[in-house]
Write an enzyme that holds these catalytic residues in place. Structure first.
Site, PDB file in Angstrom:
ATOM      1  N   HIS A  62     -16.707  42.832 -13.909  1.00 49.78           N
ATOM      2  CA  HIS A  62     -18.134  42.701 -14.177  1.00 49.78           C
ATOM      3  C   HIS A  62     -18.839  41.859 -13.109  1.00 49.78           C
ATOM      4  O   HIS A  62     -18.253  40.950 -12.533  1.00 49.78           O
ATOM      5  CB  HIS A  62     -18.361  42.010 -15.526  1.00 49.78           C
ATOM      6  N   LYS A  72     -19.698  31.908 -11.996  1.00 53.99           N
ATOM      7  CA  LYS A  72     -19.019  31.632 -13.264  1.00 53.99           C
ATOM      8  C   LYS A  72     -17.918  30.595 -13.056  1.00 53.99           C
ATOM      9  O   LYS A  72     -17.229  30.608 -12.036  1.00 53.99           O
ATOM     10  CB  LYS A  72     -18.371  32.906 -13.823  1.00 53.99           C
ATOM     11  N   TYR A 132     -16.705  30.147 -20.494  1.00 52.28           N
ATOM     12  CA  TYR A 132     -17.173  30.092 -19.120  1.00 52.28           C
ATOM     13  C   TYR A 132     -18.637  29.696 -19.049  1.00 52.28           C
ATOM     14  O   TYR A 132     -19.424  29.976 -19.924  1.00 52.28           O
ATOM     15  CB  TYR A 132     -16.908  31.408 -18.380  1.00 52.28           C
ATOM     16  N   ASP A 169     -16.383  49.568 -19.889  1.00 54.61           N
ATOM     17  CA  ASP A 169     -15.377  49.339 -18.856  1.00 54.61           C
ATOM     18  C   ASP A 169     -14.563  50.600 -18.568  1.00 54.61           C
ATOM     19  O   ASP A 169     -14.106  50.796 -17.439  1.00 54.61           O
ATOM     20  CB  ASP A 169     -14.464  48.178 -19.235  1.00 54.61           C
TER      21      ASP A 169
END
Length: 186
Positions: A62, A72, A132, A169
């Site tokens: 992603h 991130k 995250y 995905d």
């Protein structure tokens, strides 16, 4: 805190200092002052958490397009994951190359994935929690992905099973076909 450079020089492994005694342990998972001391100026604005019930759950690859790209800082707080960053910056000397590391509740390592890199992880155990930080909000109109098993990237996933994937995905394009507005050096 220990900052470890990887062969993708912008992708960093962060090892927090853990203070333990007979009661357990304590660590700072993020300190703006300590990151600044390490030369990392980050402006995280949101914390996210995911839970995956089954071993072999794969989330990614992603990323978000500019101007909503995200840096991130990922850590695994329950179970274990194999975490991956892929350089998708056009004209980068490491374009299409990947770095992977096992993040676990025991090793407490974190992975810093900057803008211009796609991110994915696969769960190595059941009942995995991943947390995250991001420096940009989620933007559905800028949300993009790359198929997890793109042969041109060649990620060596550490478990040999058919991963559990979201519908999004499953339908992700190859890197060569993915929409991408990242340019090396910009």
């Amino acid at each position: 805190m220990n900052v470890i450079k990887t062969y993708l020089k912008e992708v960093l492994v962060i090892e927090p200092t853990v203070f333990g005694d007979r009661r357990g342990w304590f660590m700072e998972t993020f300190s703006e002052a300590r990151f600044l001391e390490a030369g990392l100026e980050l402006n995280f604005i949101q914390d996210n958490q995911s839970f995956s019930t089954a071993k072999g759950t794969l989330r990614g690859l992603h990323y978000q397009l500019n101007p909503k790209a995200q840096t991130k800082l990922i850590r695994c707080t329950k179970g274990a994951i194999f975490d991956v960053a892929v350089d998708i910056r056009k004209n980068s000397p490491s374009f299409g190359e990947w770095f992977g590391i096992e993040l676990t509740e025991e090793n407490k390592k974190q992975l810093l994935v900057p803008k211009g890199f796609a991110h994915a992880f696969i769960t190595l155990t059941d009942n995995v929690e991943v947390q995250y930080k991001v420096d940009e909000l989620y933007s559905p109109e800028n949300d993009r992905g790359i198929i997890w098993n793109d042969p041109d990237i060649g990620i060596e996933w550490p478990i040999d099973i058919n991963p559990i994937l979201s519908e999004k995905d499953q339908k992700a394009p190859l890197l060569e076909d993915a929409e991408n507005n990242f340019n090396y050096g910009e």
